[in-house]
Motif scaffolding. Structure first.
Motif, PDB file in Angstrom:
ATOM      1  N   VAL A  30     -59.474 -39.023 105.287  1.00  0.00           N
ATOM      2  CA  VAL A  30     -58.911 -40.190 104.610  1.00  0.00           C
ATOM      3  C   VAL A  30     -57.471 -39.906 104.186  1.00  0.00           C
ATOM      4  N   VAL A  31     -57.237 -38.759 103.560  1.00  0.00           N
ATOM      5  CA  VAL A  31     -55.892 -38.413 103.089  1.00  0.00           C
ATOM      6  C   VAL A  31     -54.927 -38.284 104.257  1.00  0.00           C
ATOM      7  N   ALA A  32     -55.393 -37.747 105.386  1.00  0.00           N
ATOM      8  CA  ALA A  32     -54.512 -37.589 106.539  1.00  0.00           C
ATOM      9  C   ALA A  32     -54.033 -38.935 107.064  1.00  0.00           C
ATOM     10  N   GLN A  33     -54.890 -39.958 106.978  1.00  0.00           N
ATOM     11  CA  GLN A  33     -54.500 -41.272 107.495  1.00  0.00           C
ATOM     12  C   GLN A  33     -53.761 -42.096 106.451  1.00  0.00           C
ATOM     13  N   ASP A  34     -54.204 -42.008 105.181  1.00  0.00           N
ATOM     14  CA  ASP A  34     -53.538 -42.772 104.120  1.00  0.00           C
ATOM     15  C   ASP A  34     -53.756 -42.028 102.806  1.00  0.00           C
ATOM     16  N   GLY A  35     -52.753 -41.274 102.380  1.00  0.00           N
ATOM     17  CA  GLY A  35     -52.884 -40.462 101.185  1.00  0.00           C
ATOM     18  C   GLY A  35     -52.979 -41.253  99.906  1.00  0.00           C
ATOM     19  N   THR A  36     -52.695 -42.568  99.935  1.00  0.00           N
ATOM     20  CA  THR A  36     -52.763 -43.404  98.737  1.00  0.00           C
ATOM     21  C   THR A  36     -54.048 -44.214  98.661  1.00  0.00           C
ATOM     22  N   TYR A  37     -54.946 -43.995  99.612  1.00  0.00           N
ATOM     23  CA  TYR A  37     -56.169 -44.813  99.631  1.00  0.00           C
ATOM     24  C   TYR A  37     -57.056 -44.445  98.443  1.00  0.00           C
ATOM     25  N   ASP A  56     -58.768 -43.134  95.271  1.00  0.00           N
ATOM     26  CA  ASP A  56     -58.558 -41.836  94.617  1.00  0.00           C
ATOM     27  C   ASP A  56     -58.941 -40.693  95.541  1.00  0.00           C
ATOM     28  N   SER A  57     -58.606 -40.869  96.854  1.00  0.00           N
ATOM     29  CA  SER A  57     -59.056 -39.888  97.851  1.00  0.00           C
ATOM     30  C   SER A  57     -58.479 -38.495  97.585  1.00  0.00           C
ATOM     31  N   ARG A  58     -57.228 -38.404  97.120  1.00  0.00           N
ATOM     32  CA  ARG A  58     -56.650 -37.082  96.846  1.00  0.00           C
ATOM     33  C   ARG A  58     -57.379 -36.393  95.686  1.00  0.00           C
ATOM     34  N   ALA A  59     -57.657 -37.143  94.615  1.00  0.00           N
ATOM     35  CA  ALA A  59     -58.372 -36.556  93.483  1.00  0.00           C
ATOM     36  C   ALA A  59     -59.788 -36.143  93.894  1.00  0.00           C
ATOM     37  N   ARG A  60     -60.432 -36.969  94.704  1.00  0.00           N
ATOM     38  CA  ARG A  60     -61.781 -36.625  95.168  1.00  0.00           C
ATOM     39  C   ARG A  60     -61.753 -35.358  96.019  1.00  0.00           C
ATOM     40  N   LEU A  61     -60.750 -35.221  96.868  1.00  0.00           N
ATOM     41  CA  LEU A  61     -60.647 -34.032  97.703  1.00  0.00           C
ATOM     42  C   LEU A  61     -60.482 -32.781  96.835  1.00  0.00           C
ATOM     43  N   ALA A  62     -59.615 -32.881  95.800  1.00  0.00           N
ATOM     44  CA  ALA A  62     -59.433 -31.728  94.905  1.00  0.00           C
ATOM     45  C   ALA A  62     -60.728 -31.396  94.176  1.00  0.00           C
ATOM     46  N   GLU A  63     -61.484 -32.413  93.769  1.00  0.00           N
ATOM     47  CA  GLU A  63     -62.752 -32.185  93.075  1.00  0.00           C
ATOM     48  C   GLU A  63     -63.761 -31.485  93.981  1.00  0.00           C
ATOM     49  N   VAL A  64     -63.828 -31.923  95.230  1.00  0.00           N
ATOM     50  CA  VAL A  64     -64.780 -31.326  96.163  1.00  0.00           C
ATOM     51  C   VAL A  64     -64.412 -29.872  96.457  1.00  0.00           C
ATOM     52  N   ARG A  83     -52.063 -55.959 114.354  1.00  0.00           N
ATOM     53  CA  ARG A  83     -52.998 -56.584 113.419  1.00  0.00           C
ATOM     54  C   ARG A  83     -54.398 -55.992 113.549  1.00  0.00           C
ATOM     55  N   GLU A  84     -54.873 -55.882 114.752  1.00  0.00           N
ATOM     56  CA  GLU A  84     -56.214 -55.358 114.947  1.00  0.00           C
ATOM     57  C   GLU A  84     -56.283 -53.867 114.625  1.00  0.00           C
ATOM     58  N   GLN A  85     -55.168 -53.169 114.891  1.00  0.00           N
ATOM     59  CA  GLN A  85     -55.150 -51.753 114.551  1.00  0.00           C
ATOM     60  C   GLN A  85     -55.280 -51.541 113.042  1.00  0.00           C
ATOM     61  N   ALA A  86     -54.571 -52.380 112.273  1.00  0.00           N
ATOM     62  CA  ALA A  86     -54.637 -52.267 110.813  1.00  0.00           C
ATOM     63  C   ALA A  86     -56.048 -52.550 110.312  1.00  0.00           C
ATOM     64  N   GLN A  87     -56.701 -53.572 110.907  1.00  0.00           N
ATOM     65  CA  GLN A  87     -58.068 -53.882 110.501  1.00  0.00           C
ATOM     66  C   GLN A  87     -59.009 -52.727 110.836  1.00  0.00           C
ATOM     67  N   ALA A  88     -58.839 -52.158 112.022  1.00  0.00           N
ATOM     68  CA  ALA A  88     -59.703 -51.037 112.419  1.00  0.00           C
ATOM     69  C   ALA A  88     -59.484 -49.838 111.502  1.00  0.00           C
ATOM     70  N   ASP A  89     -58.194 -49.580 111.180  1.00  0.00           N
ATOM     71  CA  ASP A  89     -57.906 -48.449 110.280  1.00  0.00           C
ATOM     72  C   ASP A  89     -58.554 -48.652 108.918  1.00  0.00           C
ATOM     73  N   SER A  90     -58.499 -49.882 108.409  1.00  0.00           N
ATOM     74  CA  SER A  90     -59.085 -50.160 107.095  1.00  0.00           C
ATOM     75  C   SER A  90     -60.593 -49.948 107.112  1.00  0.00           C
ATOM     76  N   ARG A  91     -61.254 -50.414 108.180  1.00  0.00           N
ATOM     77  CA  ARG A  91     -62.702 -50.219 108.270  1.00  0.00           C
ATOM     78  C   ARG A  91     -63.050 -48.736 108.348  1.00  0.00           C
ATOM     79  N   GLU A  92     -62.311 -47.996 109.154  1.00  0.00           N
ATOM     80  CA  GLU A  92     -62.580 -46.562 109.292  1.00  0.00           C
ATOM     81  C   GLU A  92     -62.360 -45.823 107.984  1.00  0.00           C
ATOM     82  N   LEU A  93     -61.286 -46.162 107.250  1.00  0.00           N
ATOM     83  CA  LEU A  93     -61.020 -45.513 105.973  1.00  0.00           C
ATOM     84  C   LEU A  93     -62.152 -45.774 104.983  1.00  0.00           C
ATOM     85  N   HIS A  94     -62.605 -47.033 104.940  1.00  0.00           N
ATOM     86  CA  HIS A  94     -63.695 -47.357 104.022  1.00  0.00           C
ATOM     87  C   HIS A  94     -64.959 -46.570 104.373  1.00  0.00           C
TER      88      HIS A  94
END
Length: 1012
Positions: free
Chosen positions: A414-421, A423-431, A378-389
């Motif tokens: 972001v994509v390495a940890q959660d590729g569906t977060y 529009d991170s994939r589209a943002r990466l392609a844009e950058v 539970r705490e790991q999921a919360q930490a992951d969510s905060r880090e992704l944000h």
């Protein structure tokens, strides 16, 4: 205890200061420009006093602020005020109040982007309102720009710590056994409970460390703890650890090499460096310290020492830190408790500020020793969510501020940890796409700037293909294509002209005229080909064959008795010509040319030459090259024109194709070249008494009043300017190679007579000495030395006081009296960059690479990028610098000051590496080809120095009737001084007792005689 983060980010600096962004724990944010109360170099000098104050504080018990601590408090107060500008103090006070109300720990997270500020000791922040330092009660964490996601490592106890103690035989002994014993004692209870396990390397070498890390049979290591000596390599600009070599001596393991040894250990989450100066970085790279290099390679946390630390403080810090870590405190909280322990154990000490904590994780949790799987998940999921944000927001900020590398790193994480977060994939392609387009556009425009048209077309085509409307890429691409076509046609004209294919030259010239009417006659080759065809037709009509020709075409190397020279393609190509069919005009007053809009200078077309004269060349007042060849043995010839005789304008001749056809065929007449009258040979004269020169020194004193001097870059030639608008070039043997003179307006007026006696204000030679630039007031002319012919003419809005050619000779920089400099491209005959220097420099010199230039002036030495006009660095700021020159490899810079003597500085860090003692006001400095020796001029004294030891190798003091203008090392490695008496100018060798060459008054270092 839960933690509240108070985040501080210092952005890039500008003229108004550094941008500081503050974010409170409740989301409140403020941004302001912070102007440092001191310049960065003054802050560095103040910070340099901190290490001694910290170390000395541990040796005494104090109840009041000592003299040693005052600079530490002063620096801490300045840093605190700079960190919290505007509403920053109120925001920080509100964060403190909230942490107290909610019974939480407040943590300060510091991100410092400018390298010159990252190297400062922020751990000594001093709050004048509270009357105390910040760090002992508020954890301070140095955080990288983009934090890759770092989860707490699930560790099944025990937490395994690999320790290494190194004490080379040739270094000061340390209390290693005592610290090792105390570390075991402090962690004995935790070891008994099975929470922590300590292991030690078998030896003190890098091989022993690598072997221990790779030995995974007993489990993986989670922490690496080093005990020993550390340091900072000023040459390599990186931190080091002092390990032992195979013989027991010292082996300095650099930061980058340490990260290579530790790579490939995913379980390693923390590195503790209990060694001096392992947290110190250079002013140019914030990751050059040992701890910083570990952060760049992805280690989640690193704890290092930025200054030397005493044994007692080091032992107490390690003991308390591991106790807190074993009791599951976050790393930053454990560091804060260890700081407090040092302060309580050693009252009055300042060594609590020596540790520096670098951390990538925002919550400070590196290990998870808890046993509940559900709570862990539970705490790991919360930490992951905060880090992704947090990572996603950082990526957006980097995207909109065009920091492409930071944006790519954030979105990839972001994509390495959660590729569906989101529009991170589209943002990466844009950058990635934006970064590629900007890189291609920069490469294309840069290639165009330097005339590399094929590369410019290639890169700009890629930009337009990817995005047709990207900036002005389409327009730049069309210009590059046209320039590439012009370049190809000019090359074809040159090749055909060399082969004597006159008709083909005219055909290609017509194509070039259609493409670029303003550049239809490169190097005058089309006009010469037309004349050759006319001469061939004339010879055929008369039935005569001209000697030395094929099919009536004269050999290019013998036209009008001239000899082609191996000339620089950029400068000689600009000799002005009149195209066939153009209307001849009256010769303008070439000294009263109007300005051209915003362009400070322009290339002015010359007058129509007389037959046999190269266009732009004035009537030659000096001896010809044939006369020069007869001067061997000391003989000299009188100039064809007296020094005060005005230069006559050449007669206008209509173009051959526009002349009326004669009624009868003209008979060719041989042209006779006037022969100079031989002059009586002058006997060598001895130098005036007290000079110390040999009896065979030669003195020539034809023209008095020299005003400007310059050596070529290799020291093989020297140029001198005189009153009367004259300039000469000579070699080291005193042989006159060229004599040129600025012409004046033909009208006989009082103003014209006054201009006729005007002095040459400055001179400069190309690195090979084949081309000369001279300035008379605001007018500059560039000449061919071999042909004594004017090639280009420029006029500025103010008097030109200094100038220098780039190492390639393709650029020349002019500095005017108003403090404005212009970078002139001799290849395109256009102003490339306009630079505001602030004040007019005394001297200018270019670095070997050609992109950096140093100016010496009343406010110090400044380093500039002549491609962009950007000021890169300030050396000896605030002091008057009379001369400055780069070393041959460009890594150091030598300066001569009015009050501070001579010094050698590192060009990367700006630090002084050598001060030449016993020097006064140094007016000239010069390196040899290897950079091993340096010449200085102090009044009447010339000295030669060893640049490594600072030892004086040779020197000479002249008598008061002498004046030294310039010094240089020649191609023969001999040092020479250019010195003048009242009647003559001497070229004298320094340091070997050899005889000196002597020639007509004048040479030196790129400026006026009356300059300091």
């Amino acid at each position: 205890m839960k933690v509240l983060n108070f985040q501080v980010e210092i952005g890039a600096g500008g003229p108004q200061g550094y941008e500081v962004t503050l974010r409170g724990p409740d989301g409140a944010e403020t941004a302001a420009l912070s102007k440092l109360p001191l310049r960065p170099d003054e802050l560095r000098r103040l910070a340099a006093r901190v290490p001694d104050a910290v170390l000395s504080s541990s040796a005494q018990l104090r109840r009041t602020v000592s003299a040693e601590e005052r600079p530490v408090q002063e620096l801490g107060r300045l840093l605190f005020d700079a960190l919290l500008p505007g509403d920053g103090r109120a925001l920080f006070a509100a964060a403190r109040h909230r942490a107290t109300q909610e019974e939480r720990q407040l943590r300060m997270v510091l991100r410092v982007r400018p390298p010159e500020l990252a190297a400062l000791p922020w751990e000594f922040l001093y709050d004048d309102g509270q009357g105390s330092y910040v760090c002992p009660t508020t954890p301070l964490v140095r955080h990288p720009q983009v934090a890759a996601p770092q989860r707490p490592l699930r560790v099944a106890p025990p937490l395994r710590v690999l320790c290494m103690a190194a004490r080379p035989d040739d270094l000061e002994p340390l209390a290693l056994s005592t610290e090792r014993q105390r570390l075991h004692s402090a962690l004995a209870g935790l070891e008994q409970e099975g929470l922590i396990e300590l292991g030690w390397t078998a030896g003190e070498t890098w091989r022993d460390l690598r072997t221990a890390l790779r030995r995974t049979g007993e489990g993986q290591w989670h922490v690496f703890h080093f005990i020993g000596h550390g340091g900072f390599d000023a040459t390599a600009q990186e931190g080091t650890l002092a390990l032992a070599d195979e013989e027991g001596g010292t082996y300095h393991l650099g930061a980058e090499n340490l990260t290579m040894v530790l790579e490939g250990m995913p379980s390693l989450r923390l590195v503790v460096l209990n060694a001096c100066e392992t947290g110190r970085s250079s002013a140019l790279d914030p990751f050059s310290s040992v701890a910083g290099a570990l952060m760049r390679r992805g280690v989640p946390a690193a704890l290092a020492m930025q200054f030397p630390i005493s044994d007692r403080a080091a032992v107490e810090f390690s003991r308390t830190f591991y106790e807190g870590l074993a009791h599951r405190l976050p790393v930053d909280a454990a560091v804060t408790e260890a700081r407090q322990a040092i302060r309580l154990t050693l009252p009055g000490t300042l060594e609590w500020g020596t540790p520096v904590l670098y951390m990538r994780s925002l919550d400070g949790l590196l290990f998870d020793l808890r046993d509940s799987p559900r709570a862990e998940a539970r705490e790991q999921a919360q930490a992951d969510s905060r880090e992704l944000h947090d990572l996603y927001v950082q990526g957006l900020a980097a995207l909109y501020t065009r920091r492409w590398d930071d944006a790519v790193a954030a979105f990839r994480a972001v994509v390495a940890q959660d590729g569906t977060y989101k529009d991170s994939r589209a943002r990466l392609a844009e950058v990635l796409r934006s970064r590629r387009l900007e890189a291609l556009f920069a490469a294309g425009t840069g290639a165009a700037e330097f005339g590399h048209w094929a590369a410019a077309v290639e890169h700009l085509e890629a930009v337009v293909a990817a995005e047709p409307g990207y900036r002005d890429a389409g327009r730049r691409l069309e210009e590059a294509r046209q320039q590439l076509a012009r370049t190809a046609l000019r090359a074809e004209i040159a090749d055909l002209h060399s082969a004597g294919q006159w008709e083909a030259v005219l055909a290609v010239g017509e194509r070039l005229a259609r493409l670029s009417p303003q550049d239809a006659d490169p190097d005058g080759l089309v006009t010469r080909a037309a004349r050759e065809l006319g001469a061939v037709a004339s010879d055929r009509e008369t039935g005569e064959e001209r000697p030395g020709t094929r099919h009536g075409a004269e050999e290019p190397s013998t036209r009008h008795g001239e000899q082609d020279e191996a000339r620089a393609p950029d400068v000689d190509a600009q000799a002005t010509v009149v195209m066939p069919g153009s209307v001849p005009v009256e010769p303008p007053d070439r000294n009263l040319l109007p300005g051209v809009g915003d362009e400070p200078a322009r290339w002015v077309r010359g007058f129509e030459p007389e037959p046999g004269q190269v266009r732009g060349a004035p009537a030659r007042p000096g001896p010809s090259r044939a006369e020069d060849s007869r001067r061997a043995g000391g003989a000299r010839a009188e100039p064809a024109t007296k020094p005060d005789e005005p230069v006559r304008p050449p007669q206008q001749k209509p173009h051959p194709e526009r002349q009326p056809q004669p009624q009868r065929k003209p008979q060719p007449q041989p042209r006779e070249k006037p022969q100079p009258q031989p002059q009586p040979q002058q006997k060598p004269q001895a130098a005036p008494g007290g000079s110390g020169s040999g009896a065979q020194d030669v003195v020539l004193s034809e023209w008095p009043h020299p005003t400007a001097f310059a050596f070529s870059r290799d020291g093989s030639r020297v140029a001198v300017g005189y009153e009367g608008r004259r300039a000469v070039v000579a070699d080291l043997g005193g042989n006159l190679l060229a004599h040129v003179r600025h012409p004046v307006a033909w009208q006989s007026t009082f103003a014209t007579a006054k201009r006729a006696g005007a002095p040459v204000t400055c001179v400069a030679l190309t690195p090979d000495g084949n081309h000369l630039a001279t300035a008379v007031g605001p007018v500059v002319r560039i000449w061919s030395v071999a042909r004594e012919a004017e090639l280009q003419q420029l006029k500025f809005d103010d008097e030109v006081r200094a100038m220098v050619f780039s190492p390639s000779g393709h650029r020349v920089v002019f500095a005017t009296a108003s403090g404005t400099a212009y970078v002139w491209n001799t290849r395109t005959a256009s102003t490339q960059v306009r630079m505001d220097l602030g004040t007019c420099p005394y001297r200018m010199n270019c670095a070997p690479g050609g992109f950096r230039m140093v100016t010496a002036g009343p406010d110090g030495a400044r380093v500039w990028n002549i491609a962009s006009g950007e000021r890169l660095a300030e050396i000896a700021s605030g002091t008057e610098v009379l001369d400055a020159v780069f070393s041959p490899d460009g890594t150091t810079l030598a300066t001569g000051g009015a009050d501070g003597g001579a010094g050698i500085f590192d060009t990367r860090s700006g630090a002084e590496v050598l001060r030449l003692t016993g020097t006064g006001s140094v007016s000239r400095v010069a390196y040899d080809r290897e950079g091993a020796r340096l010449l200085t001029v102090v009044g009447l004294t010339v000295r030669m120095w060893d640049t490594t030891t600072g030892e004086v190798l040779a020197g000479h003091r002249y008598t008061p009737d002498w004046f030294v203008h310039a010094v240089a090392f020649g191609p023969d490695r001999q040092a020479r001084a250019l010195a003048r008496t009242r009647d003559a100018l001497w070229l004298r060798r320094v340091g070997d007792g050899a005889r000196d060459a002597h020639w007509p008054s004048g040479t030196g270092g790129g400026g006026r005689d009356d300059a300091p």
